[in-house]
Design an enzyme around this catalytic site. Structure first.
Site, PDB file in Angstrom:
ATOM      1  N   THR A 120       7.163   2.285  -2.696  1.00 55.34           N
ATOM      2  CA  THR A 120       7.901   1.034  -2.867  1.00 55.34           C
ATOM      3  C   THR A 120       9.081   1.240  -3.814  1.00 55.34           C
ATOM      4  O   THR A 120      10.172   0.700  -3.590  1.00 55.34           O
ATOM      5  CB  THR A 120       6.945  -0.049  -3.393  1.00 55.34           C
ATOM      6  OG1 THR A 120       5.972  -0.298  -2.363  1.00 55.34           O
ATOM      7  CG2 THR A 120       7.662  -1.341  -3.726  1.00 55.34           C
ATOM      8  N   LYS A 128      15.074  13.718   7.127  1.00 53.67           N
ATOM      9  CA  LYS A 128      14.859  14.364   5.824  1.00 53.67           C
ATOM     10  C   LYS A 128      13.363  14.347   5.532  1.00 53.67           C
ATOM     11  O   LYS A 128      12.798  13.331   5.138  1.00 53.67           O
ATOM     12  CB  LYS A 128      15.607  13.645   4.697  1.00 53.67           C
ATOM     13  CG  LYS A 128      15.765  14.597   3.523  1.00 53.67           C
ATOM     14  CD  LYS A 128      15.602  14.033   2.153  1.00 53.67           C
ATOM     15  CE  LYS A 128      14.336  13.637   1.552  1.00 53.67           C
ATOM     16  NZ  LYS A 128      13.370  14.689   1.191  1.00 53.67           N
ATOM     17  N   CYS A 162      -1.256   5.378   3.155  1.00 54.99           N
ATOM     18  CA  CYS A 162      -0.637   4.102   2.762  1.00 54.99           C
ATOM     19  C   CYS A 162      -1.598   2.941   2.998  1.00 54.99           C
ATOM     20  O   CYS A 162      -1.642   2.005   2.206  1.00 54.99           O
ATOM     21  CB  CYS A 162       0.659   3.894   3.520  1.00 54.99           C
ATOM     22  SG  CYS A 162       0.464   4.006   5.310  1.00 54.99           S
ATOM     23  N   GLU A 211       8.879   1.215   5.216  1.00 52.48           N
ATOM     24  CA  GLU A 211       7.412   1.208   5.294  1.00 52.48           C
ATOM     25  C   GLU A 211       6.948   1.775   3.963  1.00 52.48           C
ATOM     26  O   GLU A 211       7.110   2.974   3.727  1.00 52.48           O
ATOM     27  CB  GLU A 211       6.896   2.098   6.431  1.00 52.48           C
ATOM     28  CG  GLU A 211       7.469   1.815   7.799  1.00 52.48           C
ATOM     29  CD  GLU A 211       7.002   0.504   8.389  1.00 52.48           C
ATOM     30  OE1 GLU A 211       6.064  -0.101   7.844  1.00 52.48           O
ATOM     31  OE2 GLU A 211       7.600   0.089   9.392  1.00 52.48           O
ATOM     32  N   GLU A 266      -1.162   1.254  -6.689  1.00 52.15           N
ATOM     33  CA  GLU A 266      -1.460   2.251  -5.648  1.00 52.15           C
ATOM     34  C   GLU A 266      -1.693   3.610  -6.309  1.00 52.15           C
ATOM     35  O   GLU A 266      -0.801   4.144  -6.964  1.00 52.15           O
ATOM     36  CB  GLU A 266      -0.297   2.356  -4.656  1.00 52.15           C
ATOM     37  CG  GLU A 266      -0.594   3.324  -3.534  1.00 52.15           C
ATOM     38  CD  GLU A 266       0.564   3.493  -2.561  1.00 52.15           C
ATOM     39  OE1 GLU A 266       1.706   3.698  -3.009  1.00 52.15           O
ATOM     40  OE2 GLU A 266       0.305   3.446  -1.339  1.00 52.15           O
TER      41      GLU A 266
HETATM   42  P1  NAD Z   1       8.353   8.939  -2.067  1.00 49.35           P
HETATM   43  O1  NAD Z   1       8.902   7.564  -2.019  1.00 49.35           O
HETATM   44  O2  NAD Z   1       8.324   9.653  -3.351  1.00 49.35           O
HETATM   45  O3  NAD Z   1       9.198   9.883  -1.081  1.00 49.35           O
HETATM   46  C1  NAD Z   1       9.374   9.569   0.276  1.00 49.35           C
HETATM   47  C2  NAD Z   1      10.635  10.244   0.780  1.00 49.35           C
HETATM   48  O4  NAD Z   1      11.751   9.688   0.086  1.00 49.35           O
HETATM   49  C3  NAD Z   1      10.675  11.753   0.508  1.00 49.35           C
HETATM   50  O5  NAD Z   1      11.274  12.413   1.591  1.00 49.35           O
HETATM   51  C4  NAD Z   1      11.548  11.843  -0.727  1.00 49.35           C
HETATM   52  O6  NAD Z   1      12.206  13.076  -0.876  1.00 49.35           O
HETATM   53  C5  NAD Z   1      12.541  10.719  -0.471  1.00 49.35           C
HETATM   54  N1  NAD Z   1      13.220  10.211  -1.673  1.00 49.35           N
HETATM   55  C6  NAD Z   1      12.737  10.162  -2.943  1.00 49.35           C
HETATM   56  N2  NAD Z   1      13.672   9.653  -3.773  1.00 49.35           N
HETATM   57  C7  NAD Z   1      14.759   9.379  -3.015  1.00 49.35           C
HETATM   58  C8  NAD Z   1      16.060   8.843  -3.283  1.00 49.35           C
HETATM   59  N3  NAD Z   1      16.437   8.497  -4.519  1.00 49.35           N
HETATM   60  N4  NAD Z   1      16.924   8.694  -2.254  1.00 49.35           N
HETATM   61  C9  NAD Z   1      16.581   9.026  -0.997  1.00 49.35           C
HETATM   62  N5  NAD Z   1      15.383   9.562  -0.683  1.00 49.35           N
HETATM   63  C10 NAD Z   1      14.475   9.726  -1.673  1.00 49.35           C
HETATM   64  O7  NAD Z   1       6.917   8.860  -1.392  1.00 49.35           O
HETATM   65  P2  NAD Z   1       5.881  10.034  -1.153  1.00 49.35           P
HETATM   66  O8  NAD Z   1       5.260  10.412  -2.440  1.00 49.35           O
HETATM   67  O9  NAD Z   1       6.509  11.088  -0.314  1.00 49.35           O
HETATM   68  O10 NAD Z   1       4.799   9.285  -0.224  1.00 49.35           O
HETATM   69  C11 NAD Z   1       3.814   8.452  -0.741  1.00 49.35           C
HETATM   70  C12 NAD Z   1       4.208   7.003  -0.558  1.00 49.35           C
HETATM   71  O11 NAD Z   1       4.518   6.732   0.794  1.00 49.35           O
HETATM   72  C13 NAD Z   1       3.072   6.054  -0.918  1.00 49.35           C
HETATM   73  O12 NAD Z   1       3.569   4.988  -1.672  1.00 49.35           O
HETATM   74  C14 NAD Z   1       2.580   5.562   0.447  1.00 49.35           C
HETATM   75  O13 NAD Z   1       1.940   4.322   0.434  1.00 49.35           O
HETATM   76  C15 NAD Z   1       3.858   5.540   1.219  1.00 49.35           C
HETATM   77  N6  NAD Z   1       3.595   5.555   2.666  1.00 49.35           N
HETATM   78  C16 NAD Z   1       3.775   4.408   3.370  1.00 49.35           C
HETATM   79  C17 NAD Z   1       3.502   4.378   4.737  1.00 49.35           C
HETATM   80  C18 NAD Z   1       3.697   3.114   5.557  1.00 49.35           C
HETATM   81  O14 NAD Z   1       3.749   3.217   6.774  1.00 49.35           O
HETATM   82  N7  NAD Z   1       3.828   1.956   4.949  1.00 49.35           N
HETATM   83  C19 NAD Z   1       3.036   5.531   5.372  1.00 49.35           C
HETATM   84  C20 NAD Z   1       2.855   6.695   4.619  1.00 49.35           C
HETATM   85  C21 NAD Z   1       3.150   6.693   3.255  1.00 49.35           C
END
Ligand code: NAD
Length: 506
Positions: A253, A198, A309, A274, A408
């Protein structure tokens, strides 16, 4: 689409971008059970190029009904064994073919990420190299891993077998669309699982192109499927499914915590997370070349517009050099201003969308209100009169109680702290809910090892920021998550151990 490998000038990228349209065959449908299909209810979402504001495409927006069909197809593939029970060496061959196809189409794939989420195309090409490298690494690992024979007595044979988990849902973010995807799907597929990807609703296009390459590479029916759509719809449905065995997640998170709850409410599926970060970058006065360190400290936060991240978002500088060092960081930042993402010379591109743009500007306003000193940036800007851009922004005099020092931001905003002693530096560095990465710049090997052992962080970069390759694991501690991407350790995340005990006649 034929893309010449030498097509790397600004004009060439613009010409290639003009080719990537729905009219010219850009795929926008979900990939379910070996076919490209519309969402069951016909819903779509609009993807927008944040550098121009232009709508790129209407993409299928999947929901629970689509998830159900995909999960059934994935389960049928697991049970059928065409992939899950295929000899690892043969799985390797298919994945290497997929890597070759990605390499052949790397310009197109990089461009899709650039258009979807605003990153500079040279950076997107770098992501592609990382994604392809990851696929090749995991494919090469899989036929070199052995099971175990337990040290039993002669009257028994104890075997420890590694088996695929079954159906793995990979839920990924938009900041490195294909690279984050590869870090999940490569070990999951290599280990023999059926994968449902997804992608983020903000960057679905490259994942859909990947689906057609996976089909061409020969991944059997139901083994790799792509469901674009929102988190609260199709993401949630996958997370709550009783037939998904594992959720591999990269994202915030907050959503990570929700996924653990969904697992508890459903079938106790494994959840690898992650998540976010607020990574400290510690600079000591004994560094030899402070100009070089300052350039790296600036790139650590401004690379990918700060939408990283592991961005080095908290710069901790020994007070005796702080003033001079911050001046050097400002000079380095000056050379990193945002530009057209299609210009290969651009270091920073556009923020992913209006919501993220607003969120970052809001943090900047809070930083000023809380009394930090804004040294550069801080105002929205445009490139060629359009787009959602924010220049490198540096705050000095930040404290642990300020929002810009704790939370963040996920944008090009650097928070500078001062410290007077090693003890204070370690305390400040560890004073965070997150524990994804930390940087440490010093010439004193004793100090380096003392501090490295005390930092509560999944990874520590010594005299570099984020120099890594496929051979070392990537992941965090504390609220940065519990999983490990990359290296052969990530294969362990996607397999179960089965113990076999045979009683033998002696
Ligand atoms: P997000 O958590 O909003 O979304 C990530 C994914 O989760 C998307 O595909 C989104 O559609 C899905 N999602 C959202 N709500 C959901 C739910 N209720 N159920 C299931 N899936 C759901 O994050 P984002 O804005 O896409 O990305 C930014 C974040 O990602 C930042 O916090 C960043 O630090 C983190 N990140 C972490 C790493 C790592 O390796 N630790 C790498 C890249 C990004």
């Amino acid at each position: 689409m034929s893309l010449a490998s030498h097509s790397t000038t600004h004009a060439a990228w613009q010409a290639l971008a003009a080719e990537l349209t729905v009219e010219k065959g850009l795929e926008t449908r979900a990939f379910i059970d070996d076919a490209f299909v519309d969402a069951a209810d016909g819903a779509t979402l609009t993807t927008v190029n944040p550098a121009t504001g232009a709508a790129l495409a209407e993409v299928a927006s999947c929901d629970a009904a689509d998830a159900e069909v995909a999960v059934a197809a994935a389960r049928a593939a697991v049970d059928g064994g065409a992939w899950s029970r295929l000899a690892p060496g043969r799985r390797k061959a298919v994945l290497l073919k997929l890597a070759d196809l990605m390499a052949a189409h790397r310009h197109e794939l990089a461009l899709l990420d650039t258009l979807d989420m605003g990153k500079p195309v040279s950076s997107a090409l770098g992501d592609l190299a990382g994604a392809i490298g990851c696929l090749r690494y995991q494919a090469e690992c899989i036929d070199k891993l052995y099971g175990e024979v337990a040290p039993t007595g002669d009257n028994a044979l104890g075997l420890v077998l590694r088996e695929p988990l079954g159906v793995v849902a990979c839920i990924v973010p938009w900041n490195f669309p294909l690279m984050m995807t590869a870090w999940k799907i490569a070990p999951a597929l290599a280990a023999g699982n059926s994968v449902i990807l997804k992608p983020s609703e903000k960057s679905p296009l490259s994942a859909l192109r990947l689906a057609s390459l996976a089909q061409e590479a020969g991944l059997p029916r139901g083994v790799f499927q792509v469901l674009p759509g929102f988190g609260h719809t199709v993401g949630r449905a996958l997370a709550l499914s009783m037939e998904v065995d594992c959720l591999a997640f990269t994202g915030s998170t907050g959503v990570g915590k929700q996924l653990m709850q969904y697992a508890g409410q459903s079938n106790l599926k494994k959840v690898f997370l992650e998540c976010g970060g607020k990574s400290p970058n510690l600079v000591f006065a004994d560094c030899k070349d402070l100009d070089r360190v300052a350039k790296h400290a600036a790139a650590a936060i401004f690379h990918n517009q700060g939408e990283v991240c592991i961005a080095g978002s908290r710069l901790l500088v020994e007070n005796s050099i702080r003033e001079a060092f911050v001046d050097k960081v400002l000079a380095a930042a000056e050379a990193m201003q945002p530009g057209d993402p299609l210009d290969p010379a651009s270091f920073m591109g556009a923020m992913v969308d209006r919501a993220q743009h607003e969120r970052v500007l809001d943090y900047i306003r809070r930083g000023v209100e809380e009394g930090a000193t804004l040294r550069t940036g801080g105002e929205a800007t445009e490139v060629d009169g359009k787009g959602l851009f924010i220049p490198p922004t540096v705050f000095d005099g930040v404290t642990e109680t300020m929002a810009i020092g704790r939370e963040e931001i996920f944008g090009p905003v650097l928070a500078v702290f001062g410290f007077d002693s090693e003890e204070e530096a370690v305390r400040l560095a560890n004073d965070s809910d997150y524990g994804l990465a930390a940087g440490l710049w010093s010439q004193d090997i004793d100090r380096i090892m003392r501090i490295t052992r005390r930092l509560r962080s999944g990874q520590v970069f010594v005299n570099n920021w984020a120099d890594m390759d496929q051979t070392v694991p990537f992941g965090g501690v504390k609220q940065s998550g519990n999983g490990r991407d990359k290296s052969h350790h990530s294969l362990e995340e996607y397999s179960d151990l089965k113990s076999v005990w045979m009683t033998l006649a002696t």
